[in-house]
Scaffold this active site. Structure first.
Site, PDB file in Angstrom:
ATOM      1  N   ASP A 209      38.288  41.818  25.972  1.00 37.94           N
ATOM      2  CA  ASP A 209      37.946  41.905  24.547  1.00 37.94           C
ATOM      3  C   ASP A 209      36.891  43.008  24.391  1.00 37.94           C
ATOM      4  O   ASP A 209      35.822  42.954  25.020  1.00 37.94           O
ATOM      5  CB  ASP A 209      37.384  40.560  24.053  1.00 37.94           C
TER       6      ASP A 209
ATOM      7  N   ASP B 128      38.065  44.339  18.953  1.00 39.27           N
ATOM      8  CA  ASP B 128      37.461  43.523  17.910  1.00 39.27           C
ATOM      9  C   ASP B 128      37.172  44.374  16.658  1.00 39.27           C
ATOM     10  O   ASP B 128      36.531  45.423  16.761  1.00 39.27           O
ATOM     11  CB  ASP B 128      36.134  42.982  18.463  1.00 39.27           C
TER      12      ASP B 128
ATOM     13  N   GLU C  82      42.388  44.601  16.389  1.00 39.75           N
ATOM     14  CA  GLU C  82      42.263  43.548  15.393  1.00 39.75           C
ATOM     15  C   GLU C  82      41.995  44.238  14.062  1.00 39.75           C
ATOM     16  O   GLU C  82      40.946  44.856  13.882  1.00 39.75           O
ATOM     17  CB  GLU C  82      41.111  42.588  15.703  1.00 39.75           C
TER      18      GLU C  82
ATOM     19  N   HIS D  68      41.162  32.330  18.012  1.00 43.40           N
ATOM     20  CA  HIS D  68      39.912  31.552  18.047  1.00 43.40           C
ATOM     21  C   HIS D  68      39.160  31.572  16.713  1.00 43.40           C
ATOM     22  O   HIS D  68      38.117  30.916  16.580  1.00 43.40           O
ATOM     23  CB  HIS D  68      39.013  32.126  19.149  1.00 43.40           C
ATOM     24  N   ASP D  69      39.694  32.353  15.745  1.00 45.10           N
ATOM     25  CA  ASP D  69      39.040  32.418  14.426  1.00 45.10           C
ATOM     26  C   ASP D  69      39.782  31.616  13.370  1.00 45.10           C
ATOM     27  O   ASP D  69      39.348  31.580  12.212  1.00 45.10           O
ATOM     28  CB  ASP D  69      39.029  33.879  13.918  1.00 45.10           C
TER      29      ASP D  69
HETATM   30  O1  TEU Z   1      36.651  38.592  13.908  1.00 42.56           O
HETATM   31  C1  TEU Z   1      36.683  39.466  12.804  1.00 42.56           C
HETATM   32  C2  TEU Z   1      36.591  38.706  11.581  1.00 42.56           C
HETATM   33  O2  TEU Z   1      36.455  39.274  10.544  1.00 42.56           O
HETATM   34  C3  TEU Z   1      36.688  37.237  11.648  1.00 42.56           C
HETATM   35  O3  TEU Z   1      35.363  36.776  11.826  1.00 42.56           O
HETATM   36  C4  TEU Z   1      37.304  36.719  10.399  1.00 42.56           C
HETATM   37  O4  TEU Z   1      37.032  37.569   9.335  1.00 42.56           O
HETATM   38  C5  TEU Z   1      36.747  35.422  10.024  1.00 42.56           C
HETATM   39  O5  TEU Z   1      36.474  34.693  11.174  1.00 42.56           O
HETATM   40  C6  TEU Z   1      37.779  34.733   9.173  1.00 42.56           C
HETATM   41  O6  TEU Z   1      37.159  33.673   8.568  1.00 42.56           O
HETATM   42  C7  TEU Z   1      36.199  39.195  15.109  1.00 42.56           C
HETATM   43  C8  TEU Z   1      36.204  38.114  16.172  1.00 42.56           C
HETATM   44  O7  TEU Z   1      37.553  37.676  16.377  1.00 42.56           O
HETATM   45  C9  TEU Z   1      35.318  36.996  15.679  1.00 42.56           C
HETATM   46  O8  TEU Z   1      35.360  35.882  16.567  1.00 42.56           O
HETATM   47  C10 TEU Z   1      33.899  37.533  15.582  1.00 42.56           C
HETATM   48  O9  TEU Z   1      33.082  36.526  15.025  1.00 42.56           O
HETATM   49  C11 TEU Z   1      33.843  38.792  14.697  1.00 42.56           C
HETATM   50  O10 TEU Z   1      34.884  39.716  14.922  1.00 42.56           O
HETATM   51  C12 TEU Z   1      32.548  39.553  14.979  1.00 42.56           C
HETATM   52  O11 TEU Z   1      32.640  40.079  16.295  1.00 42.56           O
END
Ligand code: TEU
Ligand code: CA
Length: 535
Positions: free
Chosen positions: A99, A195, A237, A312-313
């Site tokens: 990542d 990311d 992403e 995971h989000d």
């Molecule tokens: O996520 C990008 C992000 O925008 C997400 O946080 C999403 O918008 C949100 O969770 C939806 O509700 C990436 C990673 O996958 C996330 O785990 C990190 O928190 C974020 O970037 C910051 O690095």
């Protein structure tokens, strides 16, 4: 001329290391734990693992706040353990996709520690400083600008205050990042998941964050300076991507990335005007058209797609879009069949292959995710009732995806011999890997079958796609390749449905939860799904 690549045919698996397998009893997953589970993953048949961050971090955002890109967080192990994971995975034909979190660092990264010392510090311009904030807001609530008392200036953080944004306009930042990437490439990683990579071209003064004017220039520079002459999987992403934008990232001749994660289908789970927190029922007509657009507008040779239900989000798709009570097994299998017979690289999120579900969170003290915790505080201050806020977090908060992997029916589902950092779902007694492996009709074996089909059939990887007209609840599509035609039919509902077509079966049914006698008039029970060759 279209060049075939290994990452077009693999199925990838995302591991959130904190929640996968603890090996030392501290209640937190770690790298040694992952290595101990590689035989399970080899049995599933995946050939790539997207490993969420394991680098040194104060864990403000569970590792997406990195304080040393070339060191392993002590809680996850050390570089010896990481090298062992790489070696053991590569021995099993499994590539490790790291990542890459380079839109921001932790505020405890030496670069930021230096930058904060003074306005004329050599590292000051590694970050974004302004005398006055503008209206940019953080994804984790509040302003995107944090006052630094010492200098009286504000620094930009599109995420938490402890995640200051890097200044990509500074070529010293870019080259330091490329050097770090080459450190990991030299270790034999299989690629990178990038990311929020769509944010690195940001122009803060114009309040431009995603898809900035220099974004693709930076990615081409990165490609040439690091993985360009290697055969790696790189996936960006990109929350705001459309198929057109996806081509800008993944068209082979542009020499940027292999593919992106697009989120248009994810956006269907909440009202367009509401950024995130209230789940609405899935509009299946919109869903079919969004997914089909991605299959059709990213044709072979124009770019490449990824396909996923979970990460995971996100809340567990089985819980918000499937039926995780009455039809948990059928709907999990149906959702797997629907996506895994489409074109694009599928990503399975840990636990999806055994039908893990959302968690019934009741109170805020059960919650660990900074995004939910910050939103809770913000909404309490705005007068929301706690139970209303908890209803949103229970439906779509990120901790739903982060409850520990359910391995067996022993203490804490076999995840740890200690106290898990986040609650284990009580349904682990019924939903766990051990039982899944013992049950030939489990969701696991449907995933295993689909993964093996992709390795055996080029039509799945490269075939054309055509959506068929059906009733709203039925999602049916054709795949055509080298003179063969395959029909995939899924009843995406709790209702009894019908499907009829003039096709004639020309091969045995594969990867099915239904077995129609003929195709002229098929009765579909709730969540029935099948795929068959036709003529
Ligand atoms: O996520 C990008 C992000 O925008 C997400 O946080 C999403 O918008 C949100 O969770 C939806 O509700 C990436 C990673 O996958 C996330 O785990 C990190 O928190 C974020 O970037 C910051 O690095
Ligand atoms: Ca541990």
């Amino acid at each position: 001329t279209f060049e075939k690549k290994w990452w077009q045919t693999v199925v990838a698996y995302q591991i959130y290391p904190r929640s996968y397998q603890d090996s030392n009893g501290d209640g937190i997953g770690d790298i040694k734990g992952i290595t101990s589970r590689l035989d399970y993953l080899a049995k599933l048949g995946i050939n790539a693992i997207w490993l969420s961050p394991v680098y040194a971090s104060p864990m403000d955002d569970n590792g997406y706040d990195i304080s040393d890109y070339e060191a392993i967080a002590e809680v996850f192990g050390d570089m010896t353990a990481m090298d062992e994971l790489l070696a053991q995975a590569n021995q099993r034909g499994i590539k490790i996709i790291m990542d890459l979190v380079v839109n921001h660092t932790s505020d405890e990264h030496p670069w930021f520690v230096e930058a904060k010392k003074s306005k004329d510090n050599a590292y000051r311009e590694y970050y974004v400083w302004r005398d006055q904030p503008n209206d940019l807001t953080s994804t984790f609530s509040g302003s995107a600008w944090q006052l630094d008392e010492a200098s009286g200036q504000y620094y930009l953080h599109l995420f938490s205050k402890k995640q200051p944004d890097l200044n990509w306009e500074n070529e010293k930042v870019r080259h330091a990042i490329y050097d770090m990437m080459n450190f990991w490439i030299d270790k034999g990683v299989g690629g990178f998941r990038m990311d929020v990579i769509d944010l690195i071209g940001k122009l803060p003064d114009q309040e431009i964050t995603a898809n900035g004017p220099k974004l693709h220039e930076y990615l081409r520079e990165m490609n040439q300076a690091t993985f360009g002459d290697k055969d790696l999987l790189t996936v960006g992403e990109t929350w705001g991507a459309t198929p057109e934008i996806a081509k800008l990232y993944s068209a082979p001749e542009r020499q940027e990335l292999s593919m992106v994660f697009q989120f248009e289908h994810v956006g269907l789970s909440h009202k367009p005007e509401d950024p995130k927190w209230d789940v609405i029922a899935l509009d299946k007509t919109k869903f079919k058209s969004v997914i089909s657009k991605w299959q059709l507008d990213l044709a072979v040779g124009e770019g490449w797609n990824s396909i996923f239900w979970n990460n995971h989000d996100l809340p567990r798709a089985l819980s918000i879009w499937g039926n995780d009570t009455l039809y948990r097994v059928q709907s999990a299998k149906a959702m797997a069949i629907l996506f895994h017979l489409m074109r694009g690289t599928p990503f399975i999120y840990q636990g999806e292959e055994i039908g893990m579900t959302n968690y019934p969170f009741e109170t805020i003290d059960q919650i660990k995710d900074i995004e939910s915790l910050n939103m809770y505080q913000e909404r309490i201050a705005l007068g929301y009732k706690p139970e209303a806020i908890m209803a949103s977090i229970r439906a779509i908060g990120r901790d739903n995806a982060r409850t520990p992997m359910q391995w067996d029916t022993s203490h804490a589902a076999g995840f740890t011999i200690g106290t898990p950092w986040l609650a284990v779902n009580d349904n682990y007694e019924a939903i766990n890997v051990a039982d899944a492996l013992d049950d030939p009709n489990s969701i696991f074996y449907t995933y295993q079958k689909l993964i093996s089909l992709r390795k055996a059939h080029e039509w799945i990887v490269y075939g054309d796609y055509e959506l068929l007209e059906t009733s709203e609840n039925v999602f049916a599509y054709l795949r055509k390749y080298a003179g063969e035609t395959y029909l995939v039919v899924v009843n995406f509902s709790d209702e009894h449905e019908e499907f009829s077509s003039e096709f004639v079966k020309s091969s045995e049914i594969i990867a099915n939860v239904a077995f129609p006698e003929t195709l002229t008039h098929v009765k579909l029970a709730p969540w029935d799904a099948f795929v068959v060759g036709v003529s």
